[in-house]
Design a protein around this motif. Structure first.
Motif, mmCIF file in Angstrom:
data_model
loop_
_atom_site.group_PDB
_atom_site.id
_atom_site.type_symbol
_atom_site.label_atom_id
_atom_site.label_comp_id
_atom_site.label_asym_id
_atom_site.label_seq_id
_atom_site.Cartn_x
_atom_site.Cartn_y
_atom_site.Cartn_z
ATOM 1 N N TYR A 179 -64.545 -3.795 -95.437
ATOM 2 C CA TYR A 179 -64.690 -5.232 -95.642
ATOM 3 C C TYR A 179 -64.742 -5.592 -97.121
ATOM 4 O O TYR A 179 -64.870 -6.761 -97.476
ATOM 5 N N PHE A 191 -73.132 -6.092 -93.831
ATOM 6 C CA PHE A 191 -71.788 -6.648 -93.892
ATOM 7 C C PHE A 191 -71.768 -7.811 -94.883
ATOM 8 O O PHE A 191 -72.713 -8.572 -94.980
ATOM 9 N N LYS A 213 -66.946 -16.284 -96.158
ATOM 10 C CA LYS A 213 -66.241 -15.527 -95.137
ATOM 11 C C LYS A 213 -64.795 -15.365 -95.566
ATOM 12 O O LYS A 213 -63.989 -16.270 -95.444
ATOM 13 N N SER A 255 -62.978 -5.912 -83.881
ATOM 14 C CA SER A 255 -63.734 -4.984 -83.054
ATOM 15 C C SER A 255 -62.806 -4.337 -82.043
ATOM 16 O O SER A 255 -61.881 -4.969 -81.533
ATOM 17 N N SER A 286 -62.924 -10.670 -88.882
ATOM 18 C CA SER A 286 -63.752 -9.721 -88.147
ATOM 19 C C SER A 286 -62.904 -9.036 -87.089
ATOM 20 O O SER A 286 -62.072 -9.672 -86.432
ATOM 21 N N SER A 325 -68.676 -10.034 -97.742
ATOM 22 C CA SER A 325 -67.261 -10.271 -98.026
ATOM 23 C C SER A 325 -66.780 -9.379 -99.151
ATOM 24 O O SER A 325 -67.536 -8.638 -99.739
ATOM 25 N N PRO A 328 -62.297 -16.293 -89.976
ATOM 26 C CA PRO A 328 -63.427 -17.035 -90.546
ATOM 27 C C PRO A 328 -63.156 -18.537 -90.621
ATOM 28 O O PRO A 328 -64.058 -19.306 -90.945
#
Length: 714
Positions: free
Chosen positions: A347, A22, A374, A380, A378, A24, A402
């Motif tokens: 991303y 992962f 960042k 999920s 993020s 930026s 971030p």
């Protein structure tokens, strides 16, 4: 097709590894951070797929984490495999299902493989053979079964690739997790094609139209085909589509133009993009580079490579225009002569490969390019979607900014609804209704006012089980499944308590009582409760007789009864009396009509009766016993013209013929010639075979004489 320009055409002789990484997003010419994704215990090839994980092509498909253990995906007892893409918990590719070895005096021992598309679920033992054995491929002059198949890409519960027909032409194929779900995307105006990429229900690829290759876009069916080749393209120019970014309505690939070289025709390529139609084609070829190709797309960016000189290809990224091109090769450490970028994840991380040799040769290392800092939110999902990208319950999307400074905010919106702003750096978005929901989100720094890029997740929810219906007639079972989300659920069935099977097309059952269980499973994993029904024995059907008539005869005649539902218990009846019957198949039986029933002209009835099982009788069909009629006559060959013999009545006739030309005999509509009869014209005797016709021409060189001894049937 001979040229497979999508990324899996890169080296397939080394191992492939799946990695997690992962970083930026890419946006401009800022300094990129480069990660060389070397794995432990396996040489690497060009990585494919994303979702934070990488996978590549190999002759023994493997996956793992950087520095971690390697997991083999190579199916046991087979002959090598290749991973082409990944989505969630599934991997898409191909494997060598069979191996053939033979000896050639010229070339020595040679080996060929039969290749099948394959869908893995994380291990070498958990896979589905996607080879479309039941799919009928339509050719220009007929149909064909699939000989071989390859997988090229996977996304959101859909897989694409291609299959070859019996003539060696390729057909673009779309799957939804099973071999039975295969759809041939080849449009009727093409004779071959390949599907190279898929993203959330949009498929792209290319095929041959005439003498050139055309880029194409589909939405699940051959009928949805969109030709991306502009009609104003110069003669000989081709386009190929290699990648798709559904969220930004973008397709990428390249334009190929023939160039006259010394002694041969060469080609140059320019990266291009489309926005769903041919007239939106945009040239991405960057200034100062000799040729280029766009290979993948995602997060609003396009990736591929451009060549600064022969053999010196440089990985690069675009953001919609040729002027936006960023050369990624200078960010690599020393020692690499060529590189390419093949995809970009959600991303904004760019994934590709670096080569120690020119023109993508030498040792290869998977690479990830990313911008430091960042700069994304993020996200999920709870629970996580299944391998097909669906959930069967409500979903909570957790967003983490971030930025932590006071006054920072998160913004999100669901579909076309109004944007919601949340103070702080954390938010939870609850989604409970069935359907596909696009959630877009970003964050703003309270101190600097800086915004992250806008990211998005597609949340697919289906809490409704599919519904399956059954129809049974003439020994054939037809199953249909419907789902209110518009997808095609997978139908399973079990006959007489046997092992479950995947339903693909209507199937026949023997003419006894059966117990059938059937149910469906949709993309979200919702499983319908099994239905159980009894299939009763059934009456046969009779659709045709061959022959359907006979002339008065002193010999037995065998008739073929054509229909359905026949069994060894079927008996043919002639005017209600049973005949000696022979069972051939469920659709054919034969019977012998004795000469005693053929001695006089009559119209009789034939039917088929089943004794148990399948008690019942067909409707009857007529069988005609027809009479003979015979006539003789003469003609004068000295009179020129065409002789016409009118067989009404058929007891006599007169006529004439041109000298040395022909005799033309014509009957009325109720008279037909027998299968065989003789013609005597002077010293010329000929045999005619014109059964079923009401006129015939006899040709030859004739002397004066009479036409005698011919027979017609009224």
């Amino acid at each position: 097709m001979s040229r497979l320009h999508f990324a899996t055409s890169a080296a397939v002789s080394a191992a492939s590894v799946l990695f997690v990484g992962f970083a930026s997003h890419c946006a401009d010419a800022q300094a990129y951070t480069v990660s060389l994704l070397n794995g432990a215990g396996a040489p690497l090839t060009v990585p494919q797929g994303y979702q934070g994980q990488l996978v590549g092509g190999t002759t023994s498909a493997v996956m793992g984490n950087p520095g971690g253990p390697i997991i083999s995906l190579d199916p046991p007892a087979y002959f090598g495999s290749t991973v082409a893409g990944i989505y969630g918990a599934n991997q898409m590719g191909s494997y060598n299902e069979a191996k053939y070895t033979y000896y050639s005096k010229r070339f020595g021992w040679r080996t060929f493989y039969t290749v099948h598309a394959i869908l893995w679920s994380g291990s070498d033992k958990n896979f589905v053979d996607l080879h479309p054995t039941s799919l009928t491929l339509h050719l220009l002059n007929g149909t064909s079964a699939a000989a071989q198949s390859w997988g090229t890409a996977i996304s959101q519960g859909q897989e694409v690739g291609y299959a070859t027909d019996s003539s060696g032409y390729d057909h673009p194929i779309l799957w939804k997790g099973t071999a039975a779900s295969a759809v041939d995307l080849l449009p009727s105006v093409w004779y071959d094609g390949v599907a190279t990429a898929v993203d959330h229900g949009i498929e792209v690829g290319y095929g041959t139209s005439g003498l050139v290759t055309h880029a194409a876009l589909w939405k699940g069916t051959a009928a949805s085909f969109v030709d991306l080749q502009p009609p104003t393209m110069n003669t000989g120019q081709s386009t190929l589509a290699l990648g798709v970014d559904q969220a930004h309505n973008t397709e990428v690939g390249f334009l190929e133009t023939p160039v006259q070289e010394v002694g041969f025709i060469g080609y140059t390529t320019d990266a291009v993009l489309w926005h769903g139609t041919a007239d939106t084609l945009t040239d991405l070829g960057p200034s100062g580079y000799s040729f280029s190709e766009a290979i993948g797309a995602g997060s609003g960016y396009q990736v591929g490579y451009a060549a600064v000189s022969a053999g010196a290809q440089h990985a690069g990224v675009w953001s919609g225009t040729a002027a936006s091109f960023v050369d990624l090769h200078p960010f690599l450490p020393p020692g690499y002569l060529s590189s390419k970028a093949v995809t970009v994840d959600k991303y904004g991380n760019i994934i590709g490969a670096a080569y120690t040799g020119a023109s993508f040769t030498g040792s290869v290392t998977p690479v990830e390019w990313s911008l430091p800092g960042k700069t994304v939110v993020s996200a999920s999902e709870t629970p996580a979607p299944n391998g097909r990208g669906w959930n069967s319950s409500k979903v909570t999307l957790s967003l983490m900014s971030p930025y932590t400074s006071p006054g920072s905010t998160l913004q999100y919106k669901i579909g076309a609804s109004a944007s919601v702003t949340v103070s702080g750096g954390y938010a939870q978005v609850a989604i409970s209704s069935d359907g596909s929901h696009v959630v877009q989100y970003s964050a703003r720094d309270g101190a600097s006012g800086q915004l992250t890029q806008v990211s998005q997740n597609t949340i697919n929810i289906d809490t409704t089980t599919p519904k399956t219906t059954e129809a049974f007639g003439a020994g054939v079972v037809t199953l249909k499944a419907a789902d209110d989300k518009g997808d095609l659920p997978t139908i399973y069935y079990s006959l007489d308590g046997g092992a479950p099977a995947v339903y693909s097309t209507p199937f026949a059952v023997s003419n006894v009582v059966h117990t059938l269980s059937y149910w469906s499973v949709d993309l979200a994993g919702n499983t319908e409760a099994a239905h159980t029904t009894t299939l009763g024995a059934y009456a046969p059907t009779l659709t045709a007789l061959s022959p359907f008539r006979s002339f008065i005869s002193t010999s037995d005649v065998t008739v073929d009864c054509i229909g359905g539902g026949f069994s060894s218990a079927s008996v043919v009846q002639f005017n209600g009396a049973p005949l000696a019957t022979t069972y051939v198949s469920p659709t054919s039986i034969t019977a012998v009509i004795p000469a005693a029933d053929l001695g006089t002209a009559a119209s009789s009835q034939i039917e088929v009766v089943n004794s148990a099982p399948g008690v019942g009788a067909t409707s009857s069909l007529p069988f005609v016993v027809a009479p003979y009629a015979q006539a003789t006559g003469g003609f004068n060959a000295d009179t020129l013209g065409t002789t016409t013999f009118d067989m009404t009545p058929i007891t006599s006739f007169v006529g004439f013929t041109p000298s040395g030309a022909s005799v033309h005999i014509v009957t009325d509509a109720n008279t037909e010639f027998l299968n065989s009869y003789g013609v005597n014209i002077g010293n010329w005797i000929g045999g005619l075979d014109e059964s079923g016709l009401t006129s015939v021409t006899v040709t030859g060189v004739y002397a004066n004489g009479a036409l005698t001894a011919w027979v017609a049937q009224e």
